[in-house]
Design a protein around this motif. Structure first.
Motif, PDB file in Angstrom:
ATOM      1  N   LEU A 225      63.104   2.768  23.902  1.00 29.20           N
ATOM      2  CA  LEU A 225      62.089   3.878  24.674  1.00 29.20           C
ATOM      3  C   LEU A 225      61.871   3.437  26.306  1.00 29.20           C
ATOM      4  O   LEU A 225      61.349   4.191  27.014  1.00 29.20           O
ATOM      5  N   LEU A 226      62.222   2.018  26.483  1.00 25.71           N
ATOM      6  CA  LEU A 226      62.078   1.762  27.752  1.00 25.71           C
ATOM      7  C   LEU A 226      62.808   2.624  28.710  1.00 25.71           C
ATOM      8  O   LEU A 226      62.263   2.774  30.026  1.00 25.71           O
ATOM      9  N   ILE A 227      64.019   2.908  28.490  1.00 23.33           N
ATOM     10  CA  ILE A 227      64.844   3.751  29.173  1.00 23.33           C
ATOM     11  C   ILE A 227      64.266   5.067  29.615  1.00 23.33           C
ATOM     12  O   ILE A 227      64.140   5.486  30.713  1.00 23.33           O
ATOM     13  N   ASP A 228      63.690   5.760  28.448  1.00 25.73           N
ATOM     14  CA  ASP A 228      62.844   6.925  28.640  1.00 25.73           C
ATOM     15  C   ASP A 228      61.635   6.745  29.552  1.00 25.73           C
ATOM     16  O   ASP A 228      61.369   7.442  30.249  1.00 25.73           O
ATOM     17  N   GLU A 229      60.994   5.531  29.382  1.00 27.72           N
ATOM     18  CA  GLU A 229      59.796   5.289  29.835  1.00 27.72           C
ATOM     19  C   GLU A 229      60.039   4.948  31.531  1.00 27.72           C
ATOM     20  O   GLU A 229      59.393   5.381  32.429  1.00 27.72           O
ATOM     21  N   ILE A 230      61.222   4.418  31.792  1.00 23.30           N
ATOM     22  CA  ILE A 230      61.618   4.370  33.280  1.00 23.30           C
ATOM     23  C   ILE A 230      61.774   5.585  33.915  1.00 23.30           C
ATOM     24  O   ILE A 230      61.670   6.006  34.980  1.00 23.30           O
ATOM     25  N   SER A 231      62.576   6.297  33.188  1.00 22.00           N
ATOM     26  CA  SER A 231      63.114   7.693  33.638  1.00 22.00           C
ATOM     27  C   SER A 231      61.922   8.691  33.871  1.00 22.00           C
ATOM     28  O   SER A 231      61.883   9.296  35.099  1.00 22.00           O
ATOM     29  N   ILE A 232      60.745   8.663  33.207  1.00 17.87           N
ATOM     30  CA  ILE A 232      59.653   9.122  33.238  1.00 17.87           C
ATOM     31  C   ILE A 232      58.738   8.658  34.565  1.00 17.87           C
ATOM     32  O   ILE A 232      58.361   9.650  35.266  1.00 17.87           O
ATOM     33  N   ASP A 233      58.845   7.540  34.689  1.00 18.46           N
ATOM     34  CA  ASP A 233      58.087   7.101  35.744  1.00 18.46           C
ATOM     35  C   ASP A 233      58.749   7.344  36.956  1.00 18.46           C
ATOM     36  O   ASP A 233      58.210   7.698  38.122  1.00 18.46           O
ATOM     37  N   LEU A 234      60.158   7.257  37.159  1.00 18.22           N
ATOM     38  CA  LEU A 234      60.991   7.630  38.118  1.00 18.22           C
ATOM     39  C   LEU A 234      60.532   9.004  38.412  1.00 18.22           C
ATOM     40  O   LEU A 234      60.423   9.468  39.520  1.00 18.22           O
ATOM     41  N   ARG A 235      60.547   9.803  37.505  1.00 16.73           N
ATOM     42  CA  ARG A 235      60.735  11.555  37.814  1.00 16.73           C
ATOM     43  C   ARG A 235      59.179  11.715  38.742  1.00 16.73           C
ATOM     44  O   ARG A 235      59.017  12.543  39.172  1.00 16.73           O
ATOM     45  N   ASN A 236      58.065  11.131  37.758  1.00 14.07           N
ATOM     46  CA  ASN A 236      56.863  11.501  38.045  1.00 14.07           C
ATOM     47  C   ASN A 236      56.815  10.770  39.530  1.00 14.07           C
ATOM     48  O   ASN A 236      56.115  11.786  40.318  1.00 14.07           O
ATOM     49  N   ARG A 237      57.326   9.796  40.251  1.00 16.91           N
ATOM     50  CA  ARG A 237      57.054   9.542  41.454  1.00 16.91           C
ATOM     51  C   ARG A 237      57.855  10.227  42.505  1.00 16.91           C
ATOM     52  O   ARG A 237      57.462  10.695  43.617  1.00 16.91           O
ATOM     53  N   ILE A 238      58.988  10.527  41.772  1.00 18.12           N
ATOM     54  CA  ILE A 238      59.720  11.525  42.824  1.00 18.12           C
ATOM     55  C   ILE A 238      59.163  12.942  43.216  1.00 18.12           C
ATOM     56  O   ILE A 238      59.318  13.472  44.288  1.00 18.12           O
ATOM     57  N   ASN A 239      58.723  13.461  41.973  1.00 15.89           N
ATOM     58  CA  ASN A 239      57.850  14.796  42.056  1.00 15.89           C
ATOM     59  C   ASN A 239      56.657  14.795  42.667  1.00 15.89           C
ATOM     60  O   ASN A 239      56.231  15.712  42.820  1.00 15.89           O
ATOM     61  N   ARG A 240      55.950  13.723  42.635  1.00 18.86           N
ATOM     62  CA  ARG A 240      54.354  13.926  42.891  1.00 18.86           C
ATOM     63  C   ARG A 240      53.987  14.313  44.146  1.00 18.86           C
ATOM     64  O   ARG A 240      52.860  15.179  43.890  1.00 18.86           O
ATOM     65  N   GLU A 241      54.684  14.110  45.107  1.00 15.32           N
ATOM     66  CA  GLU A 241      54.222  14.822  46.565  1.00 15.32           C
ATOM     67  C   GLU A 241      54.238  16.453  46.438  1.00 15.32           C
ATOM     68  O   GLU A 241      53.323  16.783  46.630  1.00 15.32           O
ATOM     69  N   LYS A 242      55.601  16.963  45.970  1.00 14.60           N
ATOM     70  CA  LYS A 242      55.665  18.312  45.945  1.00 14.60           C
ATOM     71  C   LYS A 242      54.642  18.815  44.885  1.00 14.60           C
ATOM     72  O   LYS A 242      54.072  19.822  45.122  1.00 14.60           O
ATOM     73  N   PHE A 243      54.317  18.126  43.717  1.00 16.42           N
ATOM     74  CA  PHE A 243      53.525  18.582  42.760  1.00 16.42           C
ATOM     75  C   PHE A 243      52.082  18.714  43.020  1.00 16.42           C
ATOM     76  O   PHE A 243      51.207  19.526  42.903  1.00 16.42           O
ATOM     77  N   SER A 244      51.644  17.631  43.960  1.00 15.10           N
ATOM     78  CA  SER A 244      50.310  17.670  44.557  1.00 15.10           C
ATOM     79  C   SER A 244      49.933  18.883  45.575  1.00 15.10           C
ATOM     80  O   SER A 244      48.881  18.895  45.987  1.00 15.10           O
ATOM     81  N   LYS A 245      51.046  19.430  45.979  1.00 14.09           N
ATOM     82  CA  LYS A 245      50.744  20.681  47.116  1.00 14.09           C
ATOM     83  C   LYS A 245      50.504  21.842  46.318  1.00 14.09           C
ATOM     84  O   LYS A 245      50.292  22.959  46.902  1.00 14.09           O
ATOM     85  N   LEU A 246      50.675  21.754  44.923  1.00 16.95           N
ATOM     86  CA  LEU A 246      50.601  23.083  44.261  1.00 16.95           C
ATOM     87  C   LEU A 246      49.276  23.376  43.879  1.00 16.95           C
ATOM     88  O   LEU A 246      48.496  22.528  43.691  1.00 16.95           O
TER      89      LEU A 246
END
Ligand code: SF4
Length: 223
Positions: A69-90
């Motif tokens: 599950l660590l691999i999934d958690e890394i992937s989720i954390d990564l995607r959250n951070r990559i998308n955060r700026e764009k998401f926060s402008k919505l």
């Protein structure tokens, strides 16, 4: 002729294995750095390496009886951070939230409707709190018992961003398939079929960053 062919084939296999090994090392080093230090370095490289090595790493972790599950958690954390700026402008109205029905209380009085469970905010579980704050913010929230409901929701309701809560595997796969909707995810701290657990503050934090920014907290839940 045959000997040359097999030699060439062997060399290609060795090169491919070496590339895979390098990508695995990159994913593990950058991924564990992200989880341990809460800092993201070389996001593009990590995303590229993780996308290519995800199935292999999951199988390797299972093979060595490690927590895959660590691999999934890394992937989720990564995607959250990559998308955060764009998401926060919505704008909040362009965002939907999808929660799993397993979060509800075993004595939940909510009925099942076309778009999932219809929470009446009875105070029996954290869904009521999250729904109250989502409503104040203008984010449509759906409590779904399965993927069929998610597909119904996604077909009916246009949206530009999505907040998802689920177990790490399901959440990661959903975030991968909804990549163009700058997904933000919070994985369950305890998964299963009933009485699951999520960090409510983390979900509210995501609600708060959508436009216009707000400072809601659990205390704003009115029964
Ligand atoms: S708060 Fe909503 S989802 Fe939770 S138990 Fe009450 S009605 Fe069910």
């Amino acid at each position: 002729m045959d000997l040359n062919f097999f030699t060439l084939l062997g060399e290609i296999v060795v090169v491919l294995l070496a590339i895979l090994l390098i990508l695995i090392c990159i994913t593990l080093i950058l991924g564990f750095y992200l989880i341990k230090n809460k800092k993201l370095i070389f996001p593009g490289l990590l995303l590229f390496a993780l996308n290519l090595t995800y199935p292999t790493l999951k199988n390797l972790f299972k093979w060595f009886q490690l927590n895959d599950l660590l691999i999934d958690e890394i992937s989720i954390d990564l995607r959250n951070r990559i998308n955060r700026e764009k998401f926060s402008k919505l704008d909040a109205k362009e965002v939907i939230m999808v929660l799993p029905h397993c979060l509800r209380s075993t004595s939940c009085p909510a009925k099942l409707g076309e778009s999932g469970l219809e929470c009446v905010e009875c105070g029996g579980c954290c869904i009521g709190t999250i729904k109250c704050i989502s409503d104040m913010k203008g984010i449509d929230m759906y409590i779904v018992p399965g993927s069929t409901f998610i597909k119904n929701v996604l077909k009916k309701r246009p949206f530009k961003g999505v907040i998802g809560v689920a177990c790490p595997i399901d959440l990661n796969l959903a975030m991968m398939s909804l990549d163009s909707y700058c997904p933000q995810g919070v994985y369950l701290l305890r998964d299963g079929c009933i009485n699951t657990l999520v960090d409510v503050d983390e979900v509210i934090e995501l609600i708060n960053v959508t436009q216009p920014p707000t400072q809601y907290s659990k205390e704003d839940f009115i029964k």
